[in-house]
Design a protein around this motif. Structure first.
Motif, PDB file in Angstrom:
ATOM      1  N   GLY A 283      -2.170  -3.538  11.969  1.00 20.22           N
ATOM      2  CA  GLY A 283      -1.675  -3.444  10.600  1.00 20.22           C
ATOM      3  C   GLY A 283      -2.122  -2.166   9.947  1.00 20.22           C
ATOM      4  O   GLY A 283      -2.939  -1.411  10.494  1.00 20.22           O
ATOM      5  N   VAL A 284      -1.574  -1.916   8.779  1.00 20.94           N
ATOM      6  CA  VAL A 284      -1.950  -0.721   8.034  1.00 20.94           C
ATOM      7  C   VAL A 284      -1.850  -1.033   6.538  1.00 20.94           C
ATOM      8  O   VAL A 284      -0.958  -1.754   6.104  1.00 20.94           O
ATOM      9  N   GLU A 285      -2.816  -0.513   5.795  1.00 21.82           N
ATOM     10  CA  GLU A 285      -2.836  -0.709   4.344  1.00 21.82           C
ATOM     11  C   GLU A 285      -2.678   0.639   3.658  1.00 21.82           C
ATOM     12  O   GLU A 285      -3.081   1.671   4.191  1.00 21.82           O
ATOM     13  N   VAL A 286      -2.126   0.583   2.457  1.00 15.06           N
ATOM     14  CA  VAL A 286      -1.916   1.794   1.666  1.00 15.06           C
ATOM     15  C   VAL A 286      -2.627   1.632   0.326  1.00 15.06           C
ATOM     16  O   VAL A 286      -2.637   0.549  -0.261  1.00 15.06           O
ATOM     17  N   SER A 287      -3.227   2.719  -0.127  1.00 13.19           N
ATOM     18  CA  SER A 287      -3.838   2.745  -1.456  1.00 13.19           C
ATOM     19  C   SER A 287      -3.188   3.855  -2.271  1.00 13.19           C
ATOM     20  O   SER A 287      -2.910   4.937  -1.747  1.00 13.19           O
ATOM     21  N   ILE A 288      -2.916   3.581  -3.534  1.00 17.14           N
ATOM     22  CA  ILE A 288      -2.394   4.652  -4.402  1.00 17.14           C
ATOM     23  C   ILE A 288      -3.440   5.067  -5.443  1.00 17.14           C
ATOM     24  O   ILE A 288      -3.156   5.848  -6.344  1.00 17.14           O
ATOM     25  N   ASP A 289      -4.660   4.518  -5.292  1.00 12.67           N
ATOM     26  CA  ASP A 289      -5.723   4.860  -6.254  1.00 12.67           C
ATOM     27  C   ASP A 289      -6.966   5.378  -5.533  1.00 12.67           C
ATOM     28  O   ASP A 289      -8.098   5.099  -5.922  1.00 12.67           O
TER      29      ASP A 289
ATOM     30  N   GLY B 141      -8.285   4.659  -2.744  1.00  7.41           N
ATOM     31  CA  GLY B 141      -9.091   3.750  -1.932  1.00  7.41           C
ATOM     32  C   GLY B 141      -9.773   2.637  -2.711  1.00  7.41           C
ATOM     33  O   GLY B 141     -10.524   1.859  -2.126  1.00  7.41           O
ATOM     34  N   LYS B 142      -9.504   2.548  -4.010  1.00 11.11           N
ATOM     35  CA  LYS B 142     -10.104   1.435  -4.773  1.00 11.11           C
ATOM     36  C   LYS B 142      -9.441   0.117  -4.398  1.00 11.11           C
ATOM     37  O   LYS B 142     -10.107  -0.880  -4.168  1.00 11.11           O
ATOM     38  N   THR B 143      -8.114   0.121  -4.355  1.00  9.29           N
ATOM     39  CA  THR B 143      -7.385  -1.101  -3.975  1.00  9.29           C
ATOM     40  C   THR B 143      -6.393  -0.764  -2.867  1.00  9.29           C
ATOM     41  O   THR B 143      -5.937   0.386  -2.739  1.00  9.29           O
ATOM     42  N   TRP B 144      -6.067  -1.781  -2.085  1.00  7.40           N
ATOM     43  CA  TRP B 144      -5.204  -1.589  -0.907  1.00  7.40           C
ATOM     44  C   TRP B 144      -4.111  -2.651  -0.873  1.00  7.40           C
ATOM     45  O   TRP B 144      -4.338  -3.794  -1.260  1.00  7.40           O
ATOM     46  N   GLN B 145      -2.932  -2.248  -0.377  1.00  6.16           N
ATOM     47  CA  GLN B 145      -1.844  -3.197  -0.147  1.00  6.16           C
ATOM     48  C   GLN B 145      -1.371  -3.050   1.297  1.00  6.16           C
ATOM     49  O   GLN B 145      -1.264  -1.934   1.798  1.00  6.16           O
ATOM     50  N   ALA B 146      -1.026  -4.173   1.914  1.00  2.63           N
ATOM     51  CA  ALA B 146      -0.503  -4.115   3.284  1.00  2.63           C
ATOM     52  C   ALA B 146       0.878  -3.472   3.276  1.00  2.63           C
ATOM     53  O   ALA B 146       1.738  -3.844   2.470  1.00  2.63           O
TER      54      ALA B 146
ATOM     55  N   ALA C  43      -3.580   7.019   0.125  1.00  2.00           N
ATOM     56  CA  ALA C  43      -4.330   6.969   1.375  1.00  2.00           C
ATOM     57  C   ALA C  43      -3.816   5.791   2.190  1.00  2.00           C
ATOM     58  O   ALA C  43      -3.126   4.908   1.662  1.00  2.00           O
ATOM     59  N   CYS C  44      -4.142   5.789   3.470  1.00  2.00           N
ATOM     60  CA  CYS C  44      -3.778   4.647   4.310  1.00  2.00           C
ATOM     61  C   CYS C  44      -4.857   4.454   5.360  1.00  2.00           C
ATOM     62  O   CYS C  44      -5.601   5.383   5.690  1.00  2.00           O
ATOM     63  N   ARG C  45      -4.983   3.221   5.830  1.00  2.26           N
ATOM     64  CA  ARG C  45      -5.963   2.946   6.888  1.00  2.26           C
ATOM     65  C   ARG C  45      -5.398   1.873   7.821  1.00  2.26           C
ATOM     66  O   ARG C  45      -4.900   0.837   7.383  1.00  2.26           O
ATOM     67  N   ALA C  46      -5.492   2.156   9.104  1.00  3.95           N
ATOM     68  CA  ALA C  46      -4.953   1.273  10.139  1.00  3.95           C
ATOM     69  C   ALA C  46      -6.054   0.371  10.686  1.00  3.95           C
ATOM     70  O   ALA C  46      -7.236   0.715  10.649  1.00  3.95           O
TER      71      ALA C  46
END
Lengths: 414, 414
Positions: free
Chosen positions: B334-340, B342-347, B377-380
């Motif tokens: 999976g991968v999540e994206v943050s638009i702030d 890295g404070k909050t993340w959405q799948a 940002a994004c993180r896998a």
């Protein structure tokens, strides 16, 4: 390719149109034939293909060693050029244009291209830029000309005598049509068809309906359709319908409208000739008419790419028989290979990733062959159990040939 | 790129080698730089990329608008050129050569190329033609330079300052190494490593061990490795290692040996500099040595391709945030994206077909953005639950950067 004018099937209308254009407005052709090659390719004449005819200037960026040039608007992938990596590279993909492409200036600003969406609750024009904000889907799909395999019809229907190379497996990326329809309030009541219209410039002084590229497909095809701006990881080449192409997975290539400028949800099929009388499964000797089935969904099909009749003699020993198999509108479930002209069959193995329902799969069967002559054949079965037939379905224009016998080859082992 | 000679990391050895070559045998360089372009491309100087530097003649067939030319042997794909069709087309794929390619004459008869297989019960030489009879597999794989992301190291390690574009997802086709090993009687006892040697011509009057491209990987990597002759549906371009390349899925690019001429199953790692001291995860300020970890397996990583810092300002409203994510040696889960920041993340959602464990996946997250500035940002996360880390692992040569913070971008919405 035949040059006679009587009973020209719809997929030859380009020749008709071009001859008329030559009598009238030659500049349209000239415009369509220039400026499309990559910068580095324009300073020299394109090299001839090994079959002899040079690549037309607008597709001078194609691989000359991979292509058979039938005419300026019909180029086929050589059987030997199909690799085993599933996806057909852009520079090896076949070309079949029903009209000359619009002027290349339409790809100068791809995001500015407009499409009119009609037959929805809130019809409107949308630019490619707007479409890009509305959603994203990526689909691998067999793109196959309706006439692929026509060359095996003993009746020699007029039209390009394609063998296996008017097909490729391509990855398309764009917005799902259903997302666009949803954003515009849904289809109007009474919709039975999705009708796409190409943006080619029409020759003057001809009834537009006789030449316009406008196809209708059953509305259900919308579910998996895309308005695509990308092909195989790059913006869709102009010669393949960029900046925007309607992609109708599981349907023959003519239904995936290039340079799409209008997408309409309609109660009736288009009355353009290409829909009304063209691309119909007409009995041999008869002209197309709306009572006959339209050339829409593809069926299970497969062919062997290696070894091939036209390749070097095969050395005795272990031989990897390789090819492609697909289900058309359904996924492909399996494929069998025969080395004795269809008397006995062995299941082949799929290799590589499964790119989904509409893609083809590569298959391989290792066999030990002694010196001799073999008739190799293959037949695919789709996910619903439909098996590729032995015989072609005869029809006047040579469409939808998926006969395994027609596609069998003799190979010599030394 | 740094031109200093002190503590040059192994992936810069080409510059060292080339300077020495220029003092000695200039013809080797000239030979490696000619004749590789497609026929149609050779009659004109290659066009400059939009970054300014022209494409080197041996890769004049690359898309100049897609590439950043760092040096003659280091070309990066522009972030904006990565599409959403999963596969990276050959003409957009990065180039990173440790030595100039062998003379292009080696692809005149691809089937005649020979590889020596050693460290098996029945060692022998095999031609590509023979390999083709032994089996077939097709694998989609992320090819990524060990130094991809080096450009984000504040320590500015010497070596190419790659951002995200020293990577691509490529389909390879060839024979499984395990099938070759099996056919030759299996590995000899005591094997711990699979060692591949490239066929580049070595400069004279230098210790061959100091420049030869020879890498060892743990023998377990053999299970999914290929000896490949095809890339993305066409014979492997000479610039990418054709006629034959060792493909080691899940490992960084340097381990997939181009022009492979020797494949050996060995008890020890190669004593070539590129293995012994090069491509080591050395503490900052230290030289590489065999006690440090070799640069082998890749870890989970992702980045956003659109919108990007260097693209046009984004219009407020619905925005599709798009990128790629992969697990390296493992599949990506999976991968999540943050638009702030890295404070909050959405799948995010994966789109398109899953090409298997070693491929990357395209992802998309639709978000409504008002005017303002955002740090995206994004993180896998891989199939074993390993999540892409916030911080890079510091090391002297700038390898293996998968820090999500380093790869975050500021975008402006208007």
């Amino acid at each position: 390719m035949s040059e006679k004018t009587a009973s020209v099937p719809a997929d030859q209308v380009i020749n008709l149109g071009r001859r008329r254009l030559m009598a009238g407005s030659a500049t349209v052709i000239a415009a369509s034939m220039t400026g499309l090659a990559k910068a580095a390719d324009t300073s020299s004449a394109p090299p001839p293909t090994s079959a002899g005819k040079p690549l037309p200037p607008y597709v001078a960026w194609k691989d000359p060693n991979a292509m058979i040039v039938h005419t300026g608007n019909t180029l086929e992938t050589k059987r030997a050029a199909f690799g085993t990596s599933i996806i057909t590279p852009a520079d090896q993909l076949y070309i079949r244009n029903n009209l000359p492409a619009p002027n290349v200036s339409i790809v100068a600003d791809r995001d500015a291209w407009e499409i009119s969406v009609e037959g929805v609750k809130n019809p409107r024009k949308l630019t490619v830029k707007e479409l890009k904000s509305m959603g994203l889907e990526t689909i691998a799909m067999v793109l196959q000309c309706s006439g692929n395999g026509r060359g095996y019809f003993p009746s020699k229907p007029s039209g390009t005598p394609w063998q296996v190379g008017a097909a490729g497996c391509v990855i398309w990326s764009g917005v799902p049509v259903r997302a666009v329809v949803e954003a515009l309030g849904g289809m109007v009541d009474g919709t039975a068809y999705m009708t796409g219209t190409g943006g080619e410039k029409l020759p003057e002084e001809i009834d537009p309906k006789s030449v316009i590229v406008e196809r209708s497909v059953p509305k259900g095809a919308m579910q998996d359709a895309l308005l695509a701006w990308e092909m195989n990881g790059a913006p869709i080449p102009h010669a393949h319908g960029g900046p925007l192409r309607l992609i109708v997975p599981g349907y023959t290539g003519v239904n995936s409208i290039k340079y799409i400028k209008r997408l309409a949800f309609t109660a009736e099929q288009s009355d353009a000739a290409i829909q009304r009388t063209g691309y119909r499964l007409s009995p041999p000797g008869q002209k197309g008419d709306p009572s006959q089935p339209s050339v829409w969904e593809m069926s299970a099909k497969s062919w062997i790419n290696s070894p091939a009749t036209d390749s070097a003699p095969v050395q005795a020993g272990l031989v990897q028989i390789k090819g492609v198999a697909f289900g058309g509108i359904n996924a492909v479930r399996g494929v069998e290979v025969s080395i004795d002209g269809g008397k006995t069959w062995q299941a082949a193995k799929f290799v590589g990733p499964d790119l989904g329902r509409y893609a083809w799969r590569q298959f391989v069967l290792p066999v030990k062959l002694a010196a001799g002559t073999y008739t190799v054949a293959c037949r695919a079965t789709d996910s619903k159990g439909n098996r590729q037939p032995e015989e072609r379905m005869e029809n006047a224009a040579g469409y939808n040939n998926n006969s395994w016998r027609d596609h069998a080859m003799q190979i010599t082992v030394v």
